[in-house]
Write an enzyme that holds these catalytic residues in place. Structure first.
Site, PDB file in Angstrom:
ATOM      1  N   GLU A 203       0.869  -1.174   0.000  1.00  0.00           N
ATOM      2  CA  GLU A 203       0.000   0.000   0.000  1.00  0.00           C
ATOM      3  C   GLU A 203       0.911   1.230   0.000  1.00  0.00           C
ATOM      4  O   GLU A 203       1.409   1.648   1.042  1.00  0.00           O
ATOM      5  CB  GLU A 203      -0.922  -0.013   1.224  1.00  0.00           C
ATOM      6  CG  GLU A 203      -1.824  -1.238   1.292  1.00  0.00           C
ATOM      7  CD  GLU A 203      -2.782  -1.337   0.118  1.00  0.00           C
ATOM      8  OE1 GLU A 203      -3.078  -0.285  -0.509  1.00  0.00           O
ATOM      9  OE2 GLU A 203      -3.238  -2.442  -0.192  1.00  0.00           O
TER      10      GLU A 203
ATOM     11  N   CYS B 123      -1.829   9.373   2.292  1.00  0.00           N
ATOM     12  CA  CYS B 123      -1.304   8.852   1.027  1.00  0.00           C
ATOM     13  C   CYS B 123      -2.271   9.048  -0.131  1.00  0.00           C
ATOM     14  O   CYS B 123      -1.857   9.025  -1.291  1.00  0.00           O
ATOM     15  CB  CYS B 123      -0.958   7.371   1.172  1.00  0.00           C
ATOM     16  SG  CYS B 123      -2.342   6.332   1.684  1.00  0.00           S
TER      17      CYS B 123
END
Length: 524
Positions: free
Chosen positions: A222, A256
């Site tokens: 991720e 993110c």
């Protein structure tokens, strides 16, 4: 929080034994039964619930997060994740039947089992230290795996509380929290795992993927991404400004999936800037420094990185720009840039920087976004339906939120993950269970079917080949030009609509079909 003991650093020499402990535990098969997994999840829930105030305080100390934001994005998220998984685990773990089988294969009762992958390694991130560490752990527990969690050393207070909760509420032989930095992480990567789950930067993700490849270990990565927001000439400037600004105020932009830059039609730019300024005053009436809900940059190293990006830009600061190294404060800063090669677009900011690049039209916006970073983690198109549909059709991204900022990433039951350079694999909700599960195909061949199976045994003859074709050969539903063939029902409906004339009603067509069905059944 004061009553929770500080963690004791683990010696690198102890890492192999910790790894072996969770491997051995998995091979006792203790973690496989659903009842065991549910007990662990339920105990974990209450362990986190009892430590809720300490976890909120830890997020404040590490990141300056308000209790509101920490509960919303960290503690409450994980608690609800456990409840969701506990409620649905039995259904997720059930065997599945294979699809679209011919009659012969059905006799073998093909199915898909859901087996745990084994002993897994989870490496957390600092920006959401609770959610991004414990979320994957919930999936590993639900899948029946054992696990070692390595929280981010950049959020030490959250790491300490998590270690305490795991030690107090989970099976100590199956689940371990190991504290440390690069040396300890390197030692963990030297061990053979059944899966590695990593959340963090793309640079470290490449290192982990390379290391995992040495032992053919699967990975879920991720990662971040230079996520674009695209604002077309038909977008609502006020909504775009409010929603994209929210994305940069949350966790001081250390998210993110927040937009890394904004591509905007030049006709909309003046009003968009005006709406950004209005939204800033509304969201932070006393300014960012006077807002107790606005956090800080995680550490001095990251603060210096952001400052260097801002100092290196050739763009013009339109809003914000104030910083304070002593308190790691960084004001939300809007910068108008003139080139995709600007320092604010070349790298992921992971902070409250909001670079804006005006474009001539949607064609240019799509071309630039595909060039700057073809596979971002998130994509945020604002505009009419035809425009946003086109953007989705001509770009790639791990996920997308139309007319919003990373809303798709805030739905805990929607699979979340990247594509290409922004990561691989997904988790959250059911996907968290599947992330740590092997879908094992199983058949059981009965003894009485041996007579039908003689076609597979040598010697091979023409008679066996004809029999094999009758048993297995499918028929195409299309002709040589690729046109789909219509069945007899379609033929009757077509006949009813044209050859029978306009006076034939729908009920007459249905009656014809019903008669045909009866005739077919009689023949069978």
């Amino acid at each position: 929080m004061d009553d929770i003991p500080p963690f004791t650093p683990v010696s690198i020499d102890d890492v192999p034994s910790i790894h072996q402990r969770v491997v051995n535990k998995f091979h006792t098969h203790t973690t496989r039964p659903i009842e065991y997994r549910l007990r662990q999840l339920r105990s974990f829930y209450w362990g986190l619930k009892d430590a809720e105030s300490a976890l909120l305080e830890a997020c404040k100390l590490d990141l300056g997060k308000s209790a509101y934001e920490a509960y919303l994005t960290e503690v409450g998220w994980v608690l609800n994740d456990i409840l969701f998984m506990s409620k649905n685990l039995a259904r997720f773990a059930k065997d599945e039947s294979a699809e679209d089988m011919d009659l012969t294969n059905k006799f073998m009762r093909p199915k898909i089992r859901k087996d745990p992958l084994g002993a897994v390694l989870i490496i957390g991130a600092y920006n959401f230290p609770i959610q991004l560490s414990l979320g994957p752990l919930v999936g590993a527990i639900a899948a029946g795996c054992t696990a070692v969690l390595k929280p981010s050393e950049s959020a030490p207070n959250a790491a300490r509380i998590m270690q305490h909760v795991v030690a107090e509420s989970l099976d100590h032989e199956a689940y371990q929290v190991l504290q440390g930095a690069v040396p300890e992480t390197t030692a963990l990567l030297d061990c053979k795992w059944d899966k590695i789950f990593y959340t963090g930067s793309a640079n470290v993700g490449r290192i982990i993927a390379k290391k995992a490849a040495e032992t053919l270990t699967p990975v879920a990565l991720e990662l971040g991404g230079r996520n674009p927001a695209i604002i077309t000439k038909n977008a609502d400037p006020r909504l775009a400004a409010r929603r994209l600004l929210w994305a940069k105020l949350l966790n001081v932009g250390q998210v993110c999936v927040s937009q890394n830059y904004i591509l905007i039609d030049h006709d909309v730019l003046p009003e968009f800037i005006r709406q950004l300024e209005l939204a800033l005053v509304e969201f932070q009436p006393k300014g960012a420094q006077g807002n107790s809900d606005y956090g800080k940059i995680i550490n001095e190293r990251q603060w210096l990185r952001l400052k260097e990006m801002l100092d290196s830009t050739s763009g013009k600061i339109l809003l914000g720009g104030n910083t304070d190294r002593s308190t790691l404060f960084f004001e939300p800063t809007v910068v108008q840039v003139s080139s995709p090669d600007d320092s604010l677009l070349k790298d992921e900011s992971f902070g409250p920087l909001i670079p804006i690049l005006p474009v001539a039209d949607l064609d240019e916006a799509i071309r630039i976004s595909n060039k700057v970073h073809p596979t971002p983690l998130g994509l945020y198109p604002f505009g009419s339906k035809s425009e946003t549909d086109r953007i989705l059709s001509e770009t790639r991204s791990g996920g997308a939120s139309v007319n919003d900022a990373f809303f798709h990433a805030s739905i805990p039951t929607l699979p979340f993950g990247g594509v290409g350079d922004s990561g691989s694999g997904s988790y959250r909700g059911r996907a968290s269970f599947e992330c740590f599960t092997h879908r094992r195909s199983v058949t059981t061949t009965p003894s009485w079917i041996e007579g039908m199976l003689n076609v597979r045994y040598p010697p091979f003859t023409e008679a066996k080949l004809r029999k094999l074709k009758k048993m297995t050969e499918g028929k195409p539903d299309f002709d040589r030009e690729g046109r789909v063939k219509k069945g007899w029902v379609w033929w009757l409906l077509g006949l009813g609509g044209s050859g029978m004339g306009e006076g034939v009603t729908r009920w007459a067509i249905i009656a014809v079909v019903a008669v045909a069905v009866k005739v077919l059944r009689a023949r069978i």
